[in-house]
Design a protein around this motif. Structure first.
Motif, PDB file in Angstrom:
ATOM      1  N   ASP A 419      19.361  93.297  27.295  1.00 46.99           N
ATOM      2  CA  ASP A 419      19.666  92.830  28.644  1.00 46.99           C
ATOM      3  C   ASP A 419      20.782  91.790  28.601  1.00 46.99           C
ATOM      4  N   LEU A 420      21.676  91.833  29.588  1.00 50.13           N
ATOM      5  CA  LEU A 420      22.750  90.843  29.692  1.00 50.13           C
ATOM      6  C   LEU A 420      22.199  89.559  30.304  1.00 50.13           C
ATOM      7  N   PHE A 423      23.060  87.668  34.355  1.00 53.01           N
ATOM      8  CA  PHE A 423      23.998  88.622  34.947  1.00 53.01           C
ATOM      9  C   PHE A 423      24.191  88.375  36.442  1.00 53.01           C
ATOM     10  N   ASN A 427      27.806  88.131  38.677  1.00 53.48           N
ATOM     11  CA  ASN A 427      28.134  88.804  39.941  1.00 53.48           C
ATOM     12  C   ASN A 427      28.405  87.808  41.058  1.00 53.48           C
ATOM     13  N   GLY A 435      31.308  92.109  37.057  1.00 54.49           N
ATOM     14  CA  GLY A 435      30.038  92.508  36.455  1.00 54.49           C
ATOM     15  C   GLY A 435      30.092  93.915  35.891  1.00 54.49           C
ATOM     16  N   ASP A 436      30.745  94.833  36.621  1.00 51.71           N
ATOM     17  CA  ASP A 436      30.891  96.204  36.133  1.00 51.71           C
ATOM     18  C   ASP A 436      31.698  96.231  34.834  1.00 51.71           C
ATOM     19  N   ILE A 439      29.439  95.266  31.975  1.00 48.83           N
ATOM     20  CA  ILE A 439      28.510  96.363  31.640  1.00 48.83           C
ATOM     21  C   ILE A 439      29.220  97.445  30.843  1.00 48.83           C
ATOM     22  N   ARG A 458      21.478 103.656  29.939  1.00 45.82           N
ATOM     23  CA  ARG A 458      21.456 102.530  30.880  1.00 45.82           C
ATOM     24  C   ARG A 458      20.107 102.589  31.590  1.00 45.82           C
ATOM     25  N   GLU A 462      21.537  95.912  34.515  1.00 44.75           N
ATOM     26  CA  GLU A 462      22.210  95.335  33.349  1.00 44.75           C
ATOM     27  C   GLU A 462      21.364  95.480  32.089  1.00 44.75           C
ATOM     28  N   GLU A 463      20.449  96.426  32.109  1.00 45.90           N
ATOM     29  CA  GLU A 463      19.525  96.628  30.995  1.00 45.90           C
ATOM     30  C   GLU A 463      19.824  97.963  30.305  1.00 45.90           C
ATOM     31  N   THR A 503      23.655  88.116  25.270  1.00 45.02           N
ATOM     32  CA  THR A 503      22.649  89.157  25.475  1.00 45.02           C
ATOM     33  C   THR A 503      21.347  88.771  24.799  1.00 45.02           C
TER      34      THR A 503
END
Length: 547
Positions: A419-420, A423, A427, A435-436, A439, A458, A462-463, A503
């Motif tokens: 996971d980030l 996150f 955003n 954010g994209d 990812i 995915r 964000e996980e 992360t």
């Protein structure tokens, strides 16, 4: 012996085998043409002549005997007309027999067959050699360090002349190149274009420049550009372009199943496709079709239209009765020219039609296009559009599959929930586009840093979920912690703001001792991830079973 030379030898051996059996085949055609004169054997002889001439018309051209194939096709059409009319034109029988006898004179071994050149491919999970041609030392270092985190071997050249020498001596897998080298007073696209002409295979290149005029873009295209970025440079976007190109070229080979009762011709097709980097398998007995589909999982089926015992359309309908194989495209292979018969075959579970004889180039091109369409459709259904990783449902299916395999083999399996960190803050602070970008960068890093046998998905916003077959908890920790350390060093920027992202990950493993449900293993990985967050984030935790 290299791959192309070896395949050329095998193709020539197949041609020799074909030529060796041809005299007997032609002699049998002569026997059958004589039997046409006898009313008692006429009907059966006509059927056999039609079948044998059909096969000869479809195969001769593939072995360099184009004229033989053309005459065989004309004679096949004659037998077809007689069959449809229900009677033979006795006035034409003698001419037909003479034409059959003349087939032997069209057998000319000709020159040796050559295998198509194998396509340039980039090996998955191996360090790619990248040359960075940039005379700005600060920008060059940032590009080199970032690409290094993604697992690539990077060499920097601040001088175009030295880069030219290195490219000729050892062509890289990829180049990232500034357009203008001020000290030398030279523009790189013209130099790169000249170099490309001296290389056996062109090297893909991304150009960078402050120029945005049409001529700059045109010069870049003529030098082999696959990307063009205007400075100031967004390095993560550049990596996006670079990794997207690599993903397309290092993807697994297309898988094609050839179903044909002609052993020599189908083996010829297999070798030609293998030489072009396409995995091909051959099936001569339709009864084994479901076993072959289950074992090989083809992305395209090439199906002979006329086979004894089970026709191509019948086998296509058999395949379609099983819902597991509904989305596999089926392409008929035949020398059949009758439009009505082709339409009828297409209406019976087929998707496309290829006409024999096929040249090697036609075969490779036709198969590549059709297999690519199938893969694109499959990817659209199974893969996340932002990252290209497997979607939630598909990666969960793979967990079930790999867990069953691990329990059968007694080998370990590890799952990783990654996971980030913070996150939502990314955003909120920099926007969803930033954010994209984060990812996608993680997806690229995982693809590059993990093993070829690992599966990535995915799992949520964000996980990410990582499936590591034949991997115990300690090895999994080393792999994932290395990803964590590299990711925290990757610089991101948005509208002049620079930031980094950390992360957290949780690992759960199962070994040879006892069965475990997939949901239980997933829950354990999730609990380990929660523990990593609870301990302060930016770390990897292994699930510890509660006493």
């Amino acid at each position: 012996m290299n791959k192309n030379a070896e395949i050329a030898v095998r193709l020539q051996a197949l041609k020799d085998a074909y030529l060796a059996r041809l005299p007997d085949d032609l002699a049998q055609l002569n026997v059958l043409s004589v039997q046409l004169q006898d009313a008692a054997s006429q009907e059966q002889a006509l059927v056999q002549l039609n079948q044998r001439l059909h096969k000869l018309a479809g195969s001769a051209g593939s072995f360099g005997l184009a004229e033989l194939g053309k005459l065989a096709k004309q004679l096949e059409l004659q037998t077809q007309q007689w069959s449809e009319a229900g009677q033979l034109d006795t006035g034409k029988l003698r001419l037909f027999a003479v034409a059959i006898n003349s087939l032997e004179g069209l057998v000319d071994p000709g020159r040796p067959l050559s295998a198509p050149m194998a396509h340039r491919s980039i090996q998955a999970k191996s360090p790619n050699l990248i040359y960075v041609l940039e005379d700005d030392p600060v920008l060059a270092e940032e590009i080199c360090v970032t690409l290094g985190h993604f697992g690539h071997e990077v060499r920097h050249f601040n001088n175009l002349a030295r880069a030219e020498q290195a490219i000729l001596a050892q062509p890289p897998d990829f180049m990232i190149c500034d357009i203008m080298f001020d000290e030398e007073g030279r523009e790189a696209p013209a130099a790169i274009a000249r170099l490309q002409q001296q290389l056996s295979l062109p090297v893909p290149v991304i150009f960078m420049s402050t120029r945005e005029d049409f001529q700059a873009y045109l010069d870049a295209v003529r030098a082999g550009a696959v990307g063009y970025f205007v400075k100031p440079l967004d390095i993560i976007r550049l990596v996006d372009c670079f990794e997207y190109y690599l993903d397309r070229n290092r993807s697994s080979p297309y898988r094609v199943l050839i179903v044909d009762d002609d052993v020599v011709l189908s083996e010829h097709y297999k070798l030609v496709l293998n030489a072009a980097g396409i995995r091909a398998e051959v099936l001569h007995t339709p009864e084994r079709i479901f076993d072959m589909l289950q074992e090989f999982h083809p992305e395209l089926v090439l199906l002979d239209l006329n086979m004894p015992g089970c026709t191509g359309p019948e086998l296509a309908q058999v395949i379609r009765l099983n819902s597991d194989w509904l989305k596999i495209p089926i392409t008929y292979l035949s020398s059949e020219l009758d439009v009505d018969k082709r339409i009828l075959a297409m209406g019976r579970a087929g998707d496309d039609f290829l006409t024999k004889p096929l040249t090697d180039r036609e075969l490779v091109s036709a198969v590549s296009v059709r297999a690519a369409r199938c893969r694109q459709l499959s990817d659209a259904l199974d893969r996340d559009s932002l990252t290209g990783l497997l979607k939630h449902s598909r990666i969960k299916e793979l967990v079930d599959l790999e867990l069953s395999r691990a329990q059968r083999s007694g080998e370990p399996l590890s799952l990783v929930m990654l996971d980030l960190d913070h996150f939502k803050h990314i955003n909120d602070s920099y926007g969803h586009s930033a954010g994209d970008k984060v990812i996608r960068a993680m997806a690229h890093l995982l693809r590059q840093r993990l093993r070829k046998t690992d599966s990535l998905g995915r799992y949520g916003g964000e996980e990410f979920l990582i499936v590591l077959p034949r991997c115990g908890p300690d090895e999994a920790f080393k792999l994932v912690d290395k990803v964590r350390r590299h990711f925290q060093e990757i610089p991101f920027q948005h509208q002049g703001c620079h930031f980094r992202v950390t992360t957290s990950a949780g690992i759960a493993s199962c070994g040879a001792s006892g069965a475990m449900a997939a949901d239980t293993l997933l829950q354990a990985a999730d609990e380990a991830l929660y523990e990593a967050k609870h301990q302060g984030r930016d770390r990897v935790c292994i699930y510890q079973k509660q006493p």
